[in-house]
Design an enzyme around this catalytic site. Structure first.
Site, PDB file in Angstrom:
ATOM      1  N   ASP A  14      -0.391   4.419   0.946  1.00 28.89           N
ATOM      2  CA  ASP A  14      -0.804   5.449   1.884  1.00 28.89           C
ATOM      3  C   ASP A  14      -0.031   5.288   3.181  1.00 28.89           C
ATOM      4  OD1 ASP A  14      -2.256   3.024   2.426  1.00 28.89           O
ATOM      5  OD2 ASP A  14      -3.552   4.145   3.788  1.00 28.89           O
ATOM      6  N   HIS A  48       0.849  -1.197   0.000  1.00 31.02           N
ATOM      7  CA  HIS A  48       0.000   0.000   0.000  1.00 31.02           C
ATOM      8  C   HIS A  48       0.878   1.238   0.000  1.00 31.02           C
ATOM      9  CE1 HIS A  48       0.448   1.053   4.339  1.00 31.02           C
ATOM     10  NE2 HIS A  48       0.469  -0.239   4.551  1.00 31.02           N
ATOM     11  N   HIS A  81       4.563   3.880  12.459  1.00 31.66           N
ATOM     12  CA  HIS A  81       3.506   4.718  13.036  1.00 31.66           C
ATOM     13  C   HIS A  81       4.060   5.612  14.148  1.00 31.66           C
ATOM     14  CE1 HIS A  81      -0.245   2.284  11.589  1.00 31.66           C
ATOM     15  NE2 HIS A  81       0.735   2.261  10.705  1.00 31.66           N
ATOM     16  N   ASP A 134       1.799 -10.045   0.820  1.00 29.51           N
ATOM     17  CA  ASP A 134       1.562  -8.670   1.262  1.00 29.51           C
ATOM     18  C   ASP A 134       2.410  -8.419   2.504  1.00 29.51           C
ATOM     19  OD1 ASP A 134       0.526  -6.102   1.373  1.00 29.51           O
ATOM     20  OD2 ASP A 134      -1.503  -6.696   1.901  1.00 29.51           O
ATOM     21  N   GLU A 186      -4.966   1.495   2.894  1.00 25.10           N
ATOM     22  CA  GLU A 186      -4.889   0.376   3.827  1.00 25.10           C
ATOM     23  C   GLU A 186      -5.010   0.832   5.272  1.00 25.10           C
ATOM     24  OE1 GLU A 186      -3.236  -2.337   6.722  1.00 25.10           O
ATOM     25  OE2 GLU A 186      -2.361  -0.416   6.148  1.00 25.10           O
ATOM     26  N   GLU A 187      -4.427   1.986   5.573  1.00 26.15           N
ATOM     27  CA  GLU A 187      -4.419   2.463   6.962  1.00 26.15           C
ATOM     28  C   GLU A 187      -5.815   2.822   7.456  1.00 26.15           C
ATOM     29  OE1 GLU A 187      -1.942   2.079   8.699  1.00 26.15           O
ATOM     30  OE2 GLU A 187      -0.127   2.242   7.506  1.00 26.15           O
ATOM     31  N   ASP A 192       6.737   1.276   6.551  1.00 24.81           N
ATOM     32  CA  ASP A 192       5.318   0.928   6.416  1.00 24.81           C
ATOM     33  C   ASP A 192       4.650   1.839   5.384  1.00 24.81           C
ATOM     34  OD1 ASP A 192       2.760  -0.060   6.829  1.00 24.81           O
ATOM     35  OD2 ASP A 192       2.478   0.998   8.723  1.00 24.81           O
TER      36      ASP A 192
END
Length: 463
Positions: A100, A98, A438, A192, A165-166, A131
């Site tokens: 985003d 992903h 994060h 993934d 995805e987030e 990430d």
């Protein structure tokens, strides 16, 4: 010696890995990080330009990919590339990521701006370096290199990328999966994001471990609600809504779900056993006898406890809005991660049975966000063997072990598209690295990054 070799305990004298062959991946990832593709649960609050600009930039970064593959922009948050294989009798493979990222609200406290993409101190800095723009960059960079060398895959390979995805993946991966279903695609396997190469996280293992998620726990938020008469706090009754709620929360913590050693965990222990001291080896290889001891030991730490039971974690509480007023309604949110083989309905019923004695009701807080536990993918499969072979070519002396993934990924949208699903991030990560996911100062060392690109090159060649 590369940065990642030194950190991972790999012996460069025994390696024939040429990470220099992947030089240039750092500039590619840096370029992608500069687009602040922050997804929001409210799409109206998103900035559209970064997403559009990133998608346009991919054409500049990967010209051979765009010349060779069929690219489809699926809605505003989905991207699908199809690299047609020479042998149509082989089932395709799907490589996901992903693009985003989560916000960086503490940007002034970072050593480098979170969207600078700075290349400094032997690392690429910024949101997405761990990430998970790193996987998109590495996969397409490897494909670009292979196309330039005249390589064509034996089987068809899809690159499926989502941009939300987030926030659940409903506008990205879900639509890409629907498009694949429309095309009648049934893949052999899908890869993934997921577990990393754990560097020092399992102190008793004799080598770094690639934690390949072959299953994913389910997800549900349960709301607890207690009601009672409100009034002035100077004359409280014997029982209050807030008190009943607190007793119910305490009861949930006092009555955890029973432990189970699911197929994934049994496979994990079996494949881990050659790399641990003799005492652990005896435990892990004789589960028919030692399962009670393993369950007891795993229950003692949060990280291992999550592998053997459905978890219920109270995270939010709400009562009265004023200090001297009794609440007529008090509520709490309990975040649940459900073990494979169980269901969200069964988990909710069990919680309701625990809290009912306190007059508290349990309900599904967000019905649209419920995710059932995944099926458990096999390790006796061509997809698993391809991943292991790619690891041996890019991260020598690393052992691959199946793993139960507790966090959520876009794979939930592809369950009926692929026969086997694997969740693995081809990066060596320490506990310090994980703080950046994060968190603050997210970065990836260049040597580590180049190995990720080597992983994809080897995987694509093997397929």
């Amino acid at each position: 010696m590369s940065d990642s070799s030194a950190r991972s305990g790999l012996n460069p004298a025994k390696e024939d890995v040429d990470i220099g062959a992947m030089a240039g991946i750092e500039e590619v990832l840096s370029a992608l990080v500069r687009f602040p593709t922050v997804s929001q649960f409210d799409p109206g609050k998103e900035e559209e330009a970064p997403f559009e600009n990133l998608r346009a930039c991919l054409r500049e970064l990967f010209p051979a990919v765009h010349k060779t593959m069929l690219r489809e922009d699926v809605g505003a948050r989905g991207l699908l590339f199809e690299w047609e294989g020479r042998n149509p009798s082989l089932e395709p493979a799907i490589l996901c990521a992903h693009f985003d990222v989560v916000p960086a609200e503490d940007a002034p406290l970072w050593e480098h701006d979170p969207f600078s993409g700075d290349i400094a101190g032997g690392a690429v800095w910024g949101r997405g370096t761990q990430d998970i723009k790193v996987m998109l960059a590495s996969a397409l960079f490897a494909a670009e290199k292979l196309i330039g060398a005249g390589f064509a895959p034996e089987r068809t390979i899809f690159f499926a990328f989502g941009g939300d995805e987030e926030t659940g993946g409903t506008r990205g991966a879900a639509r890409v999966a629907a498009r694949l279903a429309e095309k009648g695609i049934r893949a052999s396997f899908l890869l993934d994001e997921g577990g990393p190469i754990a560097d020092g996280m399992l102190s008793f293992a004799d080598k770094p471990l690639a934690l390949v998620g072959i299953a994913e726990k389910g997800y549900m938020d349960v709301q607890l609600t207690a009601t009672a008469s409100g009034g002035h706090a100077s004359m409280p009754p014997k029982r209050t809504a807030t008190g009943d709620l607190c007793r119910a929360v305490a009861a949930i913590e006092a009555h955890p779900f029973p432990p189970r050693l699911v197929f994934t965990v049994r496979s994990f222990l079996s494949m881990l056993s050659p790399h641990v001291p003799a005492a652990y080896r005896a435990l892990f290889r004789n589960l028919w006898l030692t399962a009670p001891l393993v369950k007891m030991a795993f229950s003692g730490a949060a990280t291992t406890n999550a592998l053997i039971r459905t978890t219920a974690a109270p995270t939010m509480l709400r009562g009265s809005g004023k200090e001297n007023v009794l609440a007529d309604k008090a509520s709490a949110i309990v975040n649940m991660r459900i073990l494979p083989g169980e269901t969200t309905r069964g988990a909710l019923d069990r919680v309701q049975g625990i809290v009912a004695r306190y007059g508290v009701q349990a309900s599904n807080a967000y019905p649209d966000n419920v995710v059932e536990p995944s099926d458990e993918s096999p390790v006796d499969h061509e997809g698993w063997r391809a991943l292991v072979a790619a690891l041996s070519a890019s991260f020598p002396h690393v052992a691959a072990v199946p793993f139960l993934f507790s966090a959520g990924t876009d794979t939930k949208h592809y369950r009926y598209i692929a026969r086997a699903i694997y969740r693995f991030t081809p990066l060596s990560q320490t506990q310090e690295d994980l703080k950046g996911v994060h968190g603050r100062n997210e970065k990836v060392e260049i040597g580590n990054l180049r190995r990720a690109a080597l992983f994809y090159r080897a995987l694509l060649r093997n397929l």
